[in-house]
Write a protein that holds these residues in place. Structure first.
Motif, PDB file in Angstrom:
ATOM      1  N   PRO A 167      40.235  30.648  53.008  1.00 43.55           N
ATOM      2  CA  PRO A 167      38.800  30.916  53.195  1.00 43.55           C
ATOM      3  C   PRO A 167      38.050  30.923  51.870  1.00 43.55           C
ATOM      4  O   PRO A 167      38.614  31.293  50.833  1.00 43.55           O
ATOM      5  CB  PRO A 167      38.785  32.300  53.863  1.00 43.55           C
ATOM      6  N   PRO A 168      36.780  30.523  51.881  1.00 44.64           N
ATOM      7  CA  PRO A 168      36.010  30.409  50.632  1.00 44.64           C
ATOM      8  C   PRO A 168      35.731  31.758  49.980  1.00 44.64           C
ATOM      9  O   PRO A 168      35.543  32.768  50.655  1.00 44.64           O
ATOM     10  CB  PRO A 168      34.702  29.747  51.089  1.00 44.64           C
ATOM     11  N   ALA A 169      35.710  31.726  48.656  1.00 44.03           N
ATOM     12  CA  ALA A 169      35.354  32.926  47.887  1.00 44.03           C
ATOM     13  C   ALA A 169      33.842  33.080  47.854  1.00 44.03           C
ATOM     14  O   ALA A 169      33.094  32.108  47.987  1.00 44.03           O
ATOM     15  CB  ALA A 169      35.906  32.812  46.480  1.00 44.03           C
ATOM     16  N   PHE A 170      33.400  34.316  47.676  1.00 38.89           N
ATOM     17  CA  PHE A 170      31.981  34.616  47.470  1.00 38.89           C
ATOM     18  C   PHE A 170      31.801  35.129  46.040  1.00 38.89           C
ATOM     19  O   PHE A 170      32.565  35.996  45.585  1.00 38.89           O
ATOM     20  CB  PHE A 170      31.484  35.688  48.435  1.00 38.89           C
ATOM     21  N   VAL A 171      30.802  34.600  45.342  1.00 39.64           N
ATOM     22  CA  VAL A 171      30.440  35.095  44.023  1.00 39.64           C
ATOM     23  C   VAL A 171      29.068  35.742  44.126  1.00 39.64           C
ATOM     24  O   VAL A 171      28.104  35.110  44.578  1.00 39.64           O
ATOM     25  CB  VAL A 171      30.419  33.964  42.974  1.00 39.64           C
ATOM     26  N   ALA A 205      28.356  38.325  33.113  1.00 40.37           N
ATOM     27  CA  ALA A 205      28.595  39.773  33.098  1.00 40.37           C
ATOM     28  C   ALA A 205      27.820  40.453  34.215  1.00 40.37           C
ATOM     29  O   ALA A 205      26.673  40.105  34.494  1.00 40.37           O
ATOM     30  CB  ALA A 205      28.169  40.341  31.744  1.00 40.37           C
ATOM     31  N   GLY A 206      28.479  41.392  34.892  1.00 29.63           N
ATOM     32  CA  GLY A 206      27.846  42.106  35.997  1.00 29.63           C
ATOM     33  C   GLY A 206      28.051  41.449  37.345  1.00 29.63           C
ATOM     34  O   GLY A 206      27.580  41.960  38.370  1.00 29.63           O
ATOM     35  N   SER A 207      28.783  40.306  37.370  1.00 31.30           N
ATOM     36  CA  SER A 207      29.035  39.602  38.640  1.00 31.30           C
ATOM     37  C   SER A 207      30.203  40.234  39.386  1.00 31.30           C
ATOM     38  O   SER A 207      31.037  40.944  38.810  1.00 31.30           O
ATOM     39  CB  SER A 207      29.338  38.124  38.378  1.00 31.30           C
ATOM     40  N   LYS A 208      30.263  39.930  40.676  1.00 29.76           N
ATOM     41  CA  LYS A 208      31.387  40.355  41.509  1.00 29.76           C
ATOM     42  C   LYS A 208      31.921  39.149  42.283  1.00 29.76           C
ATOM     43  O   LYS A 208      31.159  38.265  42.684  1.00 29.76           O
ATOM     44  CB  LYS A 208      30.956  41.467  42.476  1.00 29.76           C
ATOM     45  N   LEU A 209      33.219  39.138  42.470  1.00 31.84           N
ATOM     46  CA  LEU A 209      33.915  38.076  43.186  1.00 31.84           C
ATOM     47  C   LEU A 209      34.625  38.701  44.380  1.00 31.84           C
ATOM     48  O   LEU A 209      35.330  39.709  44.234  1.00 31.84           O
ATOM     49  CB  LEU A 209      34.924  37.409  42.244  1.00 31.84           C
ATOM     50  N   VAL A 210      34.428  38.135  45.568  1.00 32.52           N
ATOM     51  CA  VAL A 210      35.046  38.666  46.783  1.00 32.52           C
ATOM     52  C   VAL A 210      35.940  37.576  47.378  1.00 32.52           C
ATOM     53  O   VAL A 210      35.470  36.487  47.727  1.00 32.52           O
ATOM     54  CB  VAL A 210      33.986  39.099  47.820  1.00 32.52           C
ATOM     55  N   ILE A 211      37.234  37.866  47.471  1.00 35.13           N
ATOM     56  CA  ILE A 211      38.187  36.949  48.107  1.00 35.13           C
ATOM     57  C   ILE A 211      38.939  37.729  49.179  1.00 35.13           C
ATOM     58  O   ILE A 211      39.113  38.944  49.086  1.00 35.13           O
ATOM     59  CB  ILE A 211      39.152  36.331  47.082  1.00 35.13           C
ATOM     60  N   LEU A 268      45.163  41.657  57.037  1.00 35.66           N
ATOM     61  CA  LEU A 268      43.877  41.784  56.357  1.00 35.66           C
ATOM     62  C   LEU A 268      44.114  42.056  54.878  1.00 35.66           C
ATOM     63  O   LEU A 268      44.808  43.003  54.508  1.00 35.66           O
ATOM     64  CB  LEU A 268      43.072  42.938  56.956  1.00 35.66           C
ATOM     65  N   THR A 269      43.540  41.203  54.039  1.00 30.61           N
ATOM     66  CA  THR A 269      43.564  41.405  52.591  1.00 30.61           C
ATOM     67  C   THR A 269      42.170  41.130  52.047  1.00 30.61           C
ATOM     68  O   THR A 269      41.571  40.109  52.380  1.00 30.61           O
ATOM     69  CB  THR A 269      44.573  40.458  51.908  1.00 30.61           C
ATOM     70  N   VAL A 270      41.651  42.051  51.251  1.00 27.77           N
ATOM     71  CA  VAL A 270      40.338  41.882  50.621  1.00 27.77           C
ATOM     72  C   VAL A 270      40.457  42.311  49.166  1.00 27.77           C
ATOM     73  O   VAL A 270      40.994  43.382  48.877  1.00 27.77           O
ATOM     74  CB  VAL A 270      39.243  42.721  51.315  1.00 27.77           C
ATOM     75  N   LEU A 271      39.949  41.468  48.249  1.00 30.44           N
ATOM     76  CA  LEU A 271      39.906  41.797  46.832  1.00 30.44           C
ATOM     77  C   LEU A 271      38.474  41.657  46.338  1.00 30.44           C
ATOM     78  O   LEU A 271      37.789  40.688  46.668  1.00 30.44           O
ATOM     79  CB  LEU A 271      40.794  40.870  45.999  1.00 30.44           C
ATOM     80  N   VAL A 272      38.026  42.641  45.567  1.00 23.30           N
ATOM     81  CA  VAL A 272      36.725  42.576  44.905  1.00 23.30           C
ATOM     82  C   VAL A 272      36.974  42.674  43.410  1.00 23.30           C
ATOM     83  O   VAL A 272      37.592  43.634  42.938  1.00 23.30           O
ATOM     84  CB  VAL A 272      35.793  43.708  45.373  1.00 23.30           C
ATOM     85  N   VAL A 273      36.514  41.663  42.681  1.00 28.50           N
ATOM     86  CA  VAL A 273      36.679  41.614  41.223  1.00 28.50           C
ATOM     87  C   VAL A 273      35.304  41.763  40.600  1.00 28.50           C
ATOM     88  O   VAL A 273      34.364  41.070  40.979  1.00 28.50           O
ATOM     89  CB  VAL A 273      37.321  40.289  40.780  1.00 28.50           C
ATOM     90  N   GLU A 274      35.197  42.660  39.641  1.00 31.18           N
ATOM     91  CA  GLU A 274      33.898  42.922  39.015  1.00 31.18           C
ATOM     92  C   GLU A 274      33.989  42.755  37.509  1.00 31.18           C
ATOM     93  O   GLU A 274      34.938  43.212  36.864  1.00 31.18           O
ATOM     94  CB  GLU A 274      33.439  44.344  39.338  1.00 31.18           C
ATOM     95  N   SER A 275      32.985  42.066  36.954  1.00 32.54           N
ATOM     96  CA  SER A 275      32.853  41.924  35.513  1.00 32.54           C
ATOM     97  C   SER A 275      31.866  42.981  35.017  1.00 32.54           C
ATOM     98  O   SER A 275      30.792  43.154  35.599  1.00 32.54           O
ATOM     99  CB  SER A 275      32.363  40.519  35.152  1.00 32.54           C
ATOM    100  N   ALA A 276      32.225  43.678  33.968  1.00 33.13           N
ATOM    101  CA  ALA A 276      31.357  44.753  33.468  1.00 33.13           C
ATOM    102  C   ALA A 276      29.996  44.199  33.062  1.00 33.13           C
ATOM    103  O   ALA A 276      29.901  43.095  32.523  1.00 33.13           O
ATOM    104  CB  ALA A 276      32.033  45.433  32.270  1.00 33.13           C
ATOM    105  N   PRO A 277      28.923  44.930  33.341  1.00 27.87           N
ATOM    106  CA  PRO A 277      27.587  44.469  32.945  1.00 27.87           C
ATOM    107  C   PRO A 277      27.492  44.282  31.436  1.00 27.87           C
ATOM    108  O   PRO A 277      28.211  44.918  30.653  1.00 27.87           O
ATOM    109  CB  PRO A 277      26.673  45.608  33.412  1.00 27.87           C
ATOM    110  N   ALA A 278      26.596  43.377  31.037  1.00 27.29           N
ATOM    111  CA  ALA A 278      26.400  43.126  29.612  1.00 27.29           C
ATOM    112  C   ALA A 278      25.823  44.359  28.940  1.00 27.29           C
ATOM    113  O   ALA A 278      25.022  45.099  29.533  1.00 27.29           O
ATOM    114  CB  ALA A 278      25.472  41.933  29.413  1.00 27.29           C
ATOM    115  N   ALA A 279      26.236  44.599  27.714  1.00 23.09           N
ATOM    116  CA  ALA A 279      25.724  45.753  26.970  1.00 23.09           C
ATOM    117  C   ALA A 279      24.240  45.559  26.686  1.00 23.09           C
ATOM    118  O   ALA A 279      23.811  44.471  26.305  1.00 23.09           O
ATOM    119  CB  ALA A 279      26.502  45.919  25.674  1.00 23.09           C
ATOM    120  N   SER A 280      23.467  46.632  26.890  1.00 24.05           N
ATOM    121  CA  SER A 280      22.016  46.527  26.671  1.00 24.05           C
ATOM    122  C   SER A 280      21.680  46.678  25.192  1.00 24.05           C
ATOM    123  O   SER A 280      22.449  47.228  24.424  1.00 24.05           O
ATOM    124  CB  SER A 280      21.307  47.610  27.482  1.00 24.05           C
TER     125      SER A 280
END
Length: 280
Positions: A167-171, A205-211, A268-280
């Motif tokens: 199944p396709p990933a969501f970004v 930075a700050g993105s999330k990936l759902v597979i 059922l398997t779900v993974l959420v990958v998160e990249s830390a937000p960019a430093a302000s």
């Protein structure tokens, strides 16, 4: 057993008692065998669980949160996480066709093969082509496996997705932009007409990936209606601002509301990958 001396009422009663005793004997043997098989399946499930990585994993500014729920004692879903140098991370998620012990053994073989190929330096298309050749050499039935291989490069702000029928990933990018990464390809275990589909997409930075496995989108309610890709996309858009752990919980809660207690027909398997937000 009671010896039968006469063919009268007492004799008939003795025959009935002896038949009942024989039935009880066979029943006890069957119960003992079922208990033995149940213990073996429980042990197989424990071994399968031990093969999977921990449900929370951090590497550099990347955080992985996972949920795994088999539909049977031994499931066919699989995922793994491989940290690389330079704030890079390889993730794999797969689904072996079927359920039961044979499916679990094939899943274990796929996991071991992927780990070996990753450590040997294979990436993307090369890794999946080698894995497919390995599967094709195995004399096993129902060897079909869907698998997605994702290499996240935090420094470059990019994720490269190579897919074989999964199944396709969501970004989900900062600001709520949602992209469904559609890649058409045959599963592992087939002779492919060409290389598996692969694509690099932005992952700032700050993105999330759902597979996830198809046990999520194909989960049915009491009326037989599947949860579906559209509902998943709408949920991700609605909860775009949630951090990865809360987003994973929101997905699972929405799924439970949809099924309303109806048992899942698939793992059922779900993974959420998160990249830390960019430093302000």
């Amino acid at each position: 057993r009671i010896p039968v001396k006469k063919r009268d009422q007492l004799g008939d009663l003795a025959l009935s008692f002896n038949a009942m005793s024989e039935s009880v004997k066979h029943m006890l043997v069957e119960v003992a065998e079922k208990e033995r098989l149940a213990r073996e399946m429980e042990l197989a499930r424990e071994i399968q669980e031990s093969l999977l990585p921990r449900r929370e994993f951090n590497h550099g500014g990347l955080a992985v949160h996972a949920h795994f729920r088999p539909a049977a004692e031994v499931g066919g879903d699989y995922f793994d996480v491989f940290p690389l140098a330079g704030d890079r991370l390889i993730l794999t998620i797969g689904d072996v066709a079927g359920h039961g012990l044979s499916t679990g053994l094939l899943m274990a073989m796929v996991k071991s093969a992927v780990a070996t190929l990753v450590h040997d330096g294979h990436r993307g298309v090369s890794l999946l082509e080698n894995l497919n050749e390995l599967l094709l050499r195995q004399s096993v039935r129902n060897r079909m496996v869907t698998l997605a291989l994702l290499e996240v490069d935090e420094t470059a702000g990019r994720v490269t997705i190579t897919n074989t029928g999964h199944p396709p990933a969501f970004v989900l990018r900062p600001g709520g932009e949602l992209e469904e990464v559609l890649l058409s390809a045959l599963p592992l275990g087939h002779r492919w007409p060409g290389a598996p589909a692969s694509r690099a997409v932005a992952f700032p930075a700050g993105s999330k990936l759902v597979i996830y496995s198809d046990g999520l989108v194909e989960a049915e309610n009491a009326a037989g209606e599947a949860y579906g890709y559209e509902a998943l996309g709408e949920l991700l858009t609605r909860h775009a601002g949630l951090p990865a752990p809360a987003l994973l919980l929101a997905i699972l809660a929405e799924l439970d509301r949809h099924t309303g207690g109806t048992p899942l027909a698939d793992d059922l398997t779900v993974l959420v990958v998160e990249s830390a937000p960019a430093a302000s």
